[in-house]
Design an enzyme around this catalytic site. Structure first.
Site, mmCIF file in Angstrom:
data_model
loop_
_atom_site.group_PDB
_atom_site.id
_atom_site.type_symbol
_atom_site.label_atom_id
_atom_site.label_comp_id
_atom_site.label_asym_id
_atom_site.label_seq_id
_atom_site.Cartn_x
_atom_site.Cartn_y
_atom_site.Cartn_z
ATOM 1 C CG ASP A 75 0.626 0.187 -2.984
ATOM 2 O OD1 ASP A 75 0.149 -0.866 -2.869
ATOM 3 O OD2 ASP A 75 0.521 1.054 -3.917
ATOM 4 C CD GLU A 167 -4.051 -1.991 -6.170
ATOM 5 O OE1 GLU A 167 -5.192 -2.331 -6.814
ATOM 6 O OE2 GLU A 167 -4.003 -1.099 -5.587
HETATM 7 ZN ZN LIG Z 1 -6.482 -1.619 -2.865
#
Ligand SMILES: [Zn+2]
Length: 394
Positions: A75, A167
């Site tokens: 992401d 993340e």
């Molecule tokens: Zn990163």
């Protein structure tokens, strides 16, 4: 070639969304995960894309060696769009002003990280989106290294690879299944400068301070009205000015006021507490409670604080420094003098280390993440491919 691989990956918009309750938080991450899954089937002995969007791969190797894990996240950050990225390649950057578009430019005098890449082949944005090097550069480096290893017939350790989702919204390790990632230790490939092996990060908590006021018609307020917003300002003034993100660096921790809401009846302050040192971290939490107690003594029971730990310094959970030493030895053998700069933030590896899998962070050769000034040094990414190959073969 790593450039083609990287340009392909950044063409996918994979922004995560912290307001979503699904896993992954956005469908477009799953779309990209399926693209990677197809590529990985050509490279690995086993590939699992699970329903949470995490892609786990394994490559057999010399069973005498420790199995080594490599992680990167799919992401991109919420602060800046990652849709319709228009990357531009600059060959052998000479050090002049880079004009991203009509309005936005960057010059190495103002950007030391750019100055450190003079002579390199770069990829920059068109000034309207981020680039996505954080962390598609990590994915590109890992898969390029695996492809080159397979082509070379070099003996290497057994390798586990995981590409995670979400993340950037702090959920990268929430669904992580260590049984699908059976390695002795691992690395996230998610930093910027390539000489940096990161194995210390902040301890982190969020604190919400609630303040209860008493609302009465202001015309009759004397001696009765208690304004929660004014009390909130009293609270904020009790915290040290020299412990904010704007007044600290290196290993100094801070209290960061990230939001305030206030009316007469109720006010709320949200703080992020950060410190590398766990004693000082505990002390920061205590200080907030002590301020509440002191102000309650003064104004009556109007203040309360809710504190939630977010992540911890991986250094306190890393029993064995072998992965750090191995990465530093790999850098040295390639002529790069290694450093270890404490991270002023967290990484997925911090959570994995806490879960029992030591997981320091390596660089990617991409810089200025999360914004339009982001750029990649292809030259440094190629070097990182060598670093990763050295780690798994040495
Ligand atoms: Zn990163």
């Amino acid at each position: 070639m790593i450039l083609e691989r990287f340009l392909k990956y950044v063409s996918y918009d994979t922004q995560s969304d912290e307001n979503s309750t699904t896993t992954p938080s956005t469908d477009k991450q799953m779309t990209f995960a399926k693209v990677l899954e197809q590529e990985c089937r050509e490279l690995f002995d086993s590939v699992i894309l699970d329903s949470t969007g995490i892609l786990y791969c394994q490559l057999d190797g010399d069973s005498q060696k420790d199995t080594i894990g490599l992680c990167a996240h799919m992401d991109t950050a919420a602060e800046c769009s990652g849709a319709n990225v228009h990357p531009r390649v600059i060959k052998e950057y000479g050090g002049s002003t880079i004009q991203l578009n009509d309005k936005i430019s960057m010059h190495p005098d103002a950007y030391p990280k750019l100055a450190a890449c003079i002579g390199d082949d770069l990829v920059v944005t068109d000034g309207s989106t981020l680039l996505g090097g954080d962390d598609k550069a990590g994915i590109a480096i890992i898969l390029e290294a695996i492809e080159q290893l397979k082509a070379s017939n070099l003996s290497h350790a057994p390798i586990c690879v995981a590409f995670t989702v979400d993340e950037e919204i702090g959920r990268g390790a929430d669904q992580f299944d260590l049984t699908k990632f059976p390695c002795a230790y691992a690395y996230t490939v998610d930093g910027d400068r390539i000489d940096n092996v990161e194995w210390e990060n902040f301890n982190a908590a969020q604190a919400i301070v609630h303040i209860q006021g008493t609302a009465i018609h202001p015309g009759e307020g004397k001696g009765k009205l208690v304004n929660a917003s004014l009390l909130a300002m009293d609270f904020a003034k009790c915290l040290p000015n020299d412990q904010t993100p704007a007044t600290t660096c290196d290993r100094q921790g801070f209290y960061h006021l990230v939001s305030m809401q206030g009316a007469v009846e109720h006010a709320q302050l949200v703080y992020l507490l950060r410190d590398h040192d766990k004693t000082k971290f505990a002390r920061k939490k205590l200080v907030l409670q002590q301020i509440c107690d002191a102000l309650n003594d003064k104004y009556g029971p109007r203040f309360s604080v809710e504190i939630k730990d977010q992540y911890y310094n991986m250094a306190d959970f890393m029993q064995d420094k072998k992965p750090v030493e191995k990465a530093k030895a790999a850098l040295l053998s390639l002529g790069i003098e290694p450093v270890s700069i404490p991270v002023r933030g967290g990484t997925d590896g911090a959570r994995l280390t806490e879960m029992g899998l030591a997981c320091p962070n390596l660089g990617t050769g991409t810089f200025h993440h999360h914004g339009v000034y982001e750029f990649a040094s292809i030259t440094k990414m190629e070097k990182m491919v060598e670093v990763v190959k050295t780690i798994v073969t040495q």
